[in-house]
Design a protein around this motif. Structure first.
Motif, PDB file in Angstrom:
ATOM      1  N   UNK A   1       2.932 -25.665  20.429  1.00 16.83           N
ATOM      2  CA  UNK A   1       1.886 -25.814  19.410  1.00 16.83           C
ATOM      3  C   UNK A   1       0.498 -25.763  20.035  1.00 16.83           C
ATOM      4  N   UNK A   2       0.333 -26.385  21.207  1.00 16.97           N
ATOM      5  CA  UNK A   2      -0.995 -26.363  21.836  1.00 16.97           C
ATOM      6  C   UNK A   2      -1.347 -24.948  22.318  1.00 16.97           C
ATOM      7  N   UNK A   3      -0.367 -24.195  22.793  1.00 13.23           N
ATOM      8  CA  UNK A   3      -0.651 -22.810  23.204  1.00 13.23           C
ATOM      9  C   UNK A   3      -1.071 -21.969  22.001  1.00 13.23           C
ATOM     10  N   UNK A   4      -0.340 -22.141  20.882  1.00 13.46           N
ATOM     11  CA  UNK A   4      -0.694 -21.373  19.680  1.00 13.46           C
ATOM     12  C   UNK A   4      -2.097 -21.762  19.212  1.00 13.46           C
ATOM     13  N   UNK A   5      -2.413 -23.064  19.239  1.00 10.79           N
ATOM     14  CA  UNK A   5      -3.753 -23.520  18.827  1.00 10.79           C
ATOM     15  C   UNK A   5      -4.812 -22.977  19.778  1.00 10.79           C
TER      16      UNK A   5
ATOM     17  N   UNK B   1      -9.142 -27.385  11.275  1.00 11.83           N
ATOM     18  CA  UNK B   1      -8.600 -26.099  11.742  1.00 11.83           C
ATOM     19  C   UNK B   1      -7.153 -26.263  12.182  1.00 11.83           C
ATOM     20  N   UNK B   2      -6.885 -27.355  12.902  1.00 12.71           N
ATOM     21  CA  UNK B   2      -5.512 -27.616  13.357  1.00 12.71           C
ATOM     22  C   UNK B   2      -4.596 -27.734  12.142  1.00 12.71           C
ATOM     23  N   UNK B   3      -5.058 -28.475  11.132  1.00 15.14           N
ATOM     24  CA  UNK B   3      -4.240 -28.669   9.930  1.00 15.14           C
ATOM     25  C   UNK B   3      -3.967 -27.343   9.227  1.00 15.14           C
ATOM     26  N   UNK B   4      -4.996 -26.531   9.040  1.00  7.39           N
ATOM     27  CA  UNK B   4      -4.798 -25.241   8.364  1.00  7.39           C
ATOM     28  C   UNK B   4      -3.817 -24.371   9.137  1.00  7.39           C
ATOM     29  N   UNK B   5      -4.026 -24.301  10.441  1.00  2.55           N
ATOM     30  CA  UNK B   5      -3.186 -23.424  11.253  1.00  2.55           C
ATOM     31  C   UNK B   5      -1.735 -23.916  11.297  1.00  2.55           C
ATOM     32  N   UNK B   6      -1.564 -25.214  11.552  1.00  2.00           N
ATOM     33  CA  UNK B   6      -0.195 -25.737  11.660  1.00  2.00           C
ATOM     34  C   UNK B   6       0.527 -25.730  10.316  1.00  2.00           C
ATOM     35  N   UNK B   7      -0.212 -25.940   9.223  1.00  2.00           N
ATOM     36  CA  UNK B   7       0.414 -25.870   7.896  1.00  2.00           C
ATOM     37  C   UNK B   7       1.051 -24.497   7.704  1.00  2.00           C
ATOM     38  N   UNK B   8       0.311 -23.458   8.073  1.00  2.00           N
ATOM     39  CA  UNK B   8       0.823 -22.088   7.927  1.00  2.00           C
ATOM     40  C   UNK B   8       1.961 -21.804   8.891  1.00  2.00           C
ATOM     41  N   UNK B   9       1.789 -22.250  10.124  1.00  2.00           N
ATOM     42  CA  UNK B   9       2.815 -22.003  11.138  1.00  2.00           C
ATOM     43  C   UNK B   9       4.152 -22.639  10.717  1.00  2.00           C
ATOM     44  N   UNK B  10       4.084 -23.895  10.274  1.00  2.00           N
ATOM     45  CA  UNK B  10       5.331 -24.573   9.878  1.00  2.00           C
ATOM     46  C   UNK B  10       5.905 -23.984   8.590  1.00  2.00           C
ATOM     47  N   UNK B  11       5.036 -23.643   7.646  1.00  2.00           N
ATOM     48  CA  UNK B  11       5.526 -23.052   6.402  1.00  2.00           C
ATOM     49  C   UNK B  11       6.334 -21.786   6.698  1.00  2.00           C
ATOM     50  N   UNK B  12       5.887 -21.044   7.709  1.00  2.00           N
ATOM     51  CA  UNK B  12       6.584 -19.817   8.105  1.00  2.00           C
ATOM     52  C   UNK B  12       8.005 -20.063   8.589  1.00  2.00           C
ATOM     53  N   UNK B  13       8.308 -21.281   9.006  1.00  2.00           N
ATOM     54  CA  UNK B  13       9.676 -21.582   9.449  1.00  2.00           C
ATOM     55  C   UNK B  13      10.340 -22.593   8.498  1.00  2.00           C
ATOM     56  N   UNK B  14       9.837 -22.617   7.252  1.00  2.00           N
ATOM     57  CA  UNK B  14      10.500 -23.419   6.212  1.00  2.00           C
ATOM     58  C   UNK B  14      10.271 -24.907   6.326  1.00  2.00           C
ATOM     59  N   UNK B  15       9.111 -25.302   6.877  1.00  2.97           N
ATOM     60  CA  UNK B  15       8.813 -26.728   7.049  1.00  2.97           C
ATOM     61  C   UNK B  15       7.455 -27.051   6.414  1.00  2.97           C
ATOM     62  N   UNK B  16       7.421 -28.138   5.635  1.00  2.14           N
ATOM     63  CA  UNK B  16       6.156 -28.624   5.058  1.00  2.14           C
ATOM     64  C   UNK B  16       5.532 -29.622   6.029  1.00  2.14           C
TER      65      UNK B  16
END
Ligand code: TMP
Length: 254
Positions: free
Chosen positions: A57-61, A157-172
């Motif tokens: 997650x930190x690398x993606x951020x 920014x972290x929230x927006x990005x991680x929300x999308x990243x997790x949604x992409x793998x079926x996680x809220x």
């Protein structure tokens, strides 16, 4: 491996002196605590998984320009990080009502919030990490107004990005906690994301079933704790190649 000096032991991690000035080694334990350490336990393999998940997650951020303390993973349970001065504030972001917000305000768990809400908690174990406002933080000098502006901007920014990243793998992404530190370089100071990002400090629900895939399984004795952490790593595509039996990883060398 050379013996390293231990600098700090927290509930889930240990910090060692790093190989060069300005670096530390962050070791992830399997220990789990909840409710200000009143509940204690072990989640087998958690340290290995959280080391990987936090790295990922930190690398993606980092790729989207969020500065972090992460340098590189060293082995199954350790990562090299930049030494920072931790700001003694836990920043919590909530997208869906759960946990202490639901309890305090009587809003049923699972209620989507009208907008993301940021809360601050003062990191002080003796006081059981009380919730505080920006006024307390700046008045007592835990962080300045510029630090606060930087932390809020990064957190959103972290929230927006991680929300999308997790949604992409079926996680809220229901909510999560982050910590920031001051990184001093030459005469400059920057606020960077520190600590860890893992199912220990996020609420992650399966988007279809709302099944909990985070530390609430431990806090609330829901069972299948190890499996939940593994499933998060699997969905992110980062489950260690070694099988589940090998997740304990190398023992801590001191
Ligand atoms: P809360 O609902 O208990 O206040 O927790 C909000 C989020 O913060 C949740 O994702 C868990 C995380 N958290 C921590 O990481 N550390 C803590 O000490 C607490 C209380 C919560």
């Amino acid at each position: 491996m050379a013996r390293r000096r231990q600098l700090y032991e927290g509930k889930a991690k240990i910090l060692f002196e790093g190989p060069e000035p300005g670096t530390l080694v962050q070791y992830f334990k399997d220990d789990a605590t909840a409710f200000n350490s009143q509940k204690k336990g072990t989640i087998t393999g958690k340290g290995v998984l959280n080391n990987r998940i936090s790295e990922y997650l930190m690398l993606r951020l980092g790729e989207i320009g969020v500065p972090t303390h992460f340098v590189r993973r060293l082995n199954m349970r350790e990562q090299l990080i930049r030494e920072v001065e931790i700001i003694p504030i836990e920043v919590v972001v909530r997208n869906v009502a759960a946990g202490s917000l639901s309890k305090r305000l009587g809003i049923p768990e699972g209620t989507r919030l009208p907008r993301s809400i940021i809360e601050y908690y003062y990191k002080n174990a003796a006081l059981e990490n009380p919730m505080v406002g920006e006024e307390h933080i700046t008045a007592f000098g835990w962080a300045g107004t510029q630090d606060m502006d930087d932390m809020v901007a990064l957190t959103l920014r972290i929230n927006d990005f991680l929300t999308g990243l997790f949604l992409g793998v079926g996680i809220t992404l229901v909510d999560f906690k982050v910590e920031f530190g001051r990184l001093y370089e030459n005469d400059d100071m920057r606020i960077v994301l520190a600590d860890e990002l893992s199912p220990d400090n996020c609420r992650l629900w399966d988007s279809k079933t709302n099944e909990k895939m985070d530390k609430d399984r431990f806090r609330r004795d829901l069972g299948k704790v190890e499996e939940a952490y593994q499933e998060v790593a699997r969905r992110l595509g980062i489950l260690p190649e070694a099988g589940i039996r090998d997740l304990k990883g190398p023992e801590l060398m001191q």
